[in-house]
Motif scaffolding. Structure first.
Motif, PDB file in Angstrom:
ATOM      1  N   THR A  26       0.816  -1.204   0.000  1.00 46.24           N
ATOM      2  CA  THR A  26       0.000   0.000   0.000  1.00 46.24           C
ATOM      3  C   THR A  26       0.857   1.263   0.000  1.00 46.24           C
ATOM      4  O   THR A  26       2.063   1.201   0.217  1.00 46.24           O
ATOM      5  N   LEU A  27       0.228   2.380  -0.266  1.00 47.53           N
ATOM      6  CA  LEU A  27       0.939   3.658  -0.368  1.00 47.53           C
ATOM      7  C   LEU A  27       1.743   3.987   0.883  1.00 47.53           C
ATOM      8  O   LEU A  27       2.756   4.670   0.808  1.00 47.53           O
ATOM      9  N   SER A  28       1.294   3.506   2.035  1.00 40.72           N
ATOM     10  CA  SER A  28       1.911   3.905   3.298  1.00 40.72           C
ATOM     11  C   SER A  28       3.004   2.957   3.788  1.00 40.72           C
ATOM     12  O   SER A  28       3.638   3.231   4.802  1.00 40.72           O
ATOM     13  N   HIS A  29       3.266   1.864   3.115  1.00 34.19           N
ATOM     14  CA  HIS A  29       4.257   0.908   3.596  1.00 34.19           C
ATOM     15  C   HIS A  29       5.687   1.329   3.266  1.00 34.19           C
ATOM     16  O   HIS A  29       5.981   1.735   2.139  1.00 34.19           O
ATOM     17  N   ALA A  30       6.534   1.183   4.250  1.00 30.20           N
ATOM     18  CA  ALA A  30       7.935   1.586   4.105  1.00 30.20           C
ATOM     19  C   ALA A  30       8.633   0.863   2.951  1.00 30.20           C
ATOM     20  O   ALA A  30       9.510   1.432   2.305  1.00 30.20           O
ATOM     21  N   GLN A  31       8.218  -0.386   2.682  1.00 29.77           N
ATOM     22  CA  GLN A  31       8.886  -1.175   1.641  1.00 29.77           C
ATOM     23  C   GLN A  31       8.702  -0.583   0.250  1.00 29.77           C
ATOM     24  O   GLN A  31       9.530  -0.809  -0.635  1.00 29.77           O
ATOM     25  N   VAL A  32       7.622   0.141   0.020  1.00 28.87           N
ATOM     26  CA  VAL A  32       7.333   0.645  -1.329  1.00 28.87           C
ATOM     27  C   VAL A  32       7.139   2.153  -1.399  1.00 28.87           C
ATOM     28  O   VAL A  32       6.991   2.702  -2.486  1.00 28.87           O
ATOM     29  N   CYS A  33       7.149   2.836  -0.273  1.00 25.66           N
ATOM     30  CA  CYS A  33       6.786   4.261  -0.283  1.00 25.66           C
ATOM     31  C   CYS A  33       7.759   5.107  -1.107  1.00 25.66           C
ATOM     32  O   CYS A  33       7.328   6.026  -1.808  1.00 25.66           O
ATOM     33  N   ASP A  34       9.047   4.814  -1.065  1.00 31.46           N
ATOM     34  CA  ASP A  34       9.995   5.600  -1.869  1.00 31.46           C
ATOM     35  C   ASP A  34       9.735   5.412  -3.360  1.00 31.46           C
ATOM     36  O   ASP A  34       9.738   6.371  -4.132  1.00 31.46           O
ATOM     37  N   TYR A  35       9.502   4.167  -3.760  1.00 33.15           N
ATOM     38  CA  TYR A  35       9.202   3.887  -5.171  1.00 33.15           C
ATOM     39  C   TYR A  35       7.920   4.598  -5.603  1.00 33.15           C
ATOM     40  O   TYR A  35       7.878   5.241  -6.660  1.00 33.15           O
ATOM     41  N   LEU A  36       6.869   4.485  -4.789  1.00 30.28           N
ATOM     42  CA  LEU A  36       5.588   5.094  -5.161  1.00 30.28           C
ATOM     43  C   LEU A  36       5.664   6.616  -5.172  1.00 30.28           C
ATOM     44  O   LEU A  36       5.018   7.256  -6.005  1.00 30.28           O
ATOM     45  N   ARG A  37       6.449   7.202  -4.298  1.00 27.70           N
ATOM     46  CA  ARG A  37       6.637   8.656  -4.325  1.00 27.70           C
ATOM     47  C   ARG A  37       7.344   9.071  -5.612  1.00 27.70           C
ATOM     48  O   ARG A  37       6.977  10.056  -6.241  1.00 27.70           O
ATOM     49  N   SER A  38       8.350   8.311  -6.022  1.00 33.30           N
ATOM     50  CA  SER A  38       9.044   8.603  -7.284  1.00 33.30           C
ATOM     51  C   SER A  38       8.105   8.442  -8.470  1.00 33.30           C
ATOM     52  O   SER A  38       8.131   9.252  -9.405  1.00 33.30           O
ATOM     53  N   ALA A  39       7.280   7.401  -8.432  1.00 37.58           N
ATOM     54  CA  ALA A  39       6.310   7.185  -9.509  1.00 37.58           C
ATOM     55  C   ALA A  39       5.296   8.322  -9.546  1.00 37.58           C
ATOM     56  O   ALA A  39       4.912   8.785 -10.621  1.00 37.58           O
ATOM     57  N   HIS A  40       4.876   8.798  -8.376  1.00 35.18           N
ATOM     58  CA  HIS A  40       3.934   9.916  -8.328  1.00 35.18           C
ATOM     59  C   HIS A  40       4.561  11.174  -8.923  1.00 35.18           C
ATOM     60  O   HIS A  40       3.916  11.895  -9.689  1.00 35.18           O
ATOM     61  N   GLU A  41       5.813  11.420  -8.577  1.00 41.70           N
ATOM     62  CA  GLU A  41       6.495  12.604  -9.104  1.00 41.70           C
ATOM     63  C   GLU A  41       6.531  12.563 -10.636  1.00 41.70           C
ATOM     64  O   GLU A  41       6.236  13.552 -11.302  1.00 41.70           O
ATOM     65  N   ALA A  42       6.862  11.415 -11.188  1.00 42.80           N
ATOM     66  CA  ALA A  42       6.903  11.275 -12.647  1.00 42.80           C
ATOM     67  C   ALA A  42       5.503  11.410 -13.243  1.00 42.80           C
ATOM     68  O   ALA A  42       5.311  12.101 -14.256  1.00 42.80           O
ATOM     69  N   ALA A  43       4.520  10.779 -12.632  1.00 43.80           N
ATOM     70  CA  ALA A  43       3.151  10.855 -13.142  1.00 43.80           C
ATOM     71  C   ALA A  43       2.640  12.292 -13.111  1.00 43.80           C
ATOM     72  O   ALA A  43       1.995  12.758 -14.064  1.00 43.80           O
ATOM     73  N   ALA A  44       2.917  12.999 -12.035  1.00 41.78           N
ATOM     74  CA  ALA A  44       2.475  14.392 -11.934  1.00 41.78           C
ATOM     75  C   ALA A  44       3.151  15.256 -12.992  1.00 41.78           C
ATOM     76  O   ALA A  44       2.519  16.112 -13.612  1.00 41.78           O
ATOM     77  N   ARG A  45       4.425  15.009 -13.214  1.00 40.88           N
ATOM     78  CA  ARG A  45       5.172  15.778 -14.213  1.00 40.88           C
ATOM     79  C   ARG A  45       4.574  15.603 -15.612  1.00 40.88           C
ATOM     80  O   ARG A  45       4.541  16.536 -16.399  1.00 40.88           O
ATOM     81  N   PHE A  46       4.070  14.421 -15.911  1.00 32.23           N
ATOM     82  CA  PHE A  46       3.500  14.147 -17.231  1.00 32.23           C
ATOM     83  C   PHE A  46       1.985  14.292 -17.278  1.00 32.23           C
ATOM     84  O   PHE A  46       1.348  13.942 -18.273  1.00 32.23           O
TER      85      PHE A  46
END
Length: 84
Positions: free
Chosen positions: A25-45
């Motif tokens: 999920t969005l809040s889990h430490a195991q994936v939060c860095d990846y999902l934040r990076s993906a969000h940054e890219a998605a927002a940029r595009f």
């Protein structure tokens, strides 16, 4: 808008997803860095599609999606169980 993304993360942590141990999920430490990076890219595009439901000014549910070239991919959705 990072504030909207963070609201989704907070709602995910409060809901049933926050108690999961598989780290998906969005809040889990195991994936939060990846999902934040993906969000940054998605927002940029222009592909971040964030939907929030508010009741009396409080966020109670979210749908976090990616929208691109006429397609919508629903990544995560959740809600605050107090408002079930």
């Amino acid at each position: 808008r990072w504030d909207l993304y963070e609201t989704c993360v907070q709602l995910a942590a409060r809901g049933w997803q926050g108690s999961r141990t598989d780290g998906t999920t969005l809040s889990h430490a195991q994936v939060c860095d990846y999902l934040r990076s993906a969000h940054e890219a998605a927002a940029r595009f222009g592909a971040a599609d964030i939907n929030l439901l508010y009741v009396a000014g409080e966020p109670v549910a979210f749908a976090y999606n990616y929208a691109y070239r006429g397609n919508v991919y629903g990544l995560r959705a959740g809600y605050d169980p107090m408002f079930k």
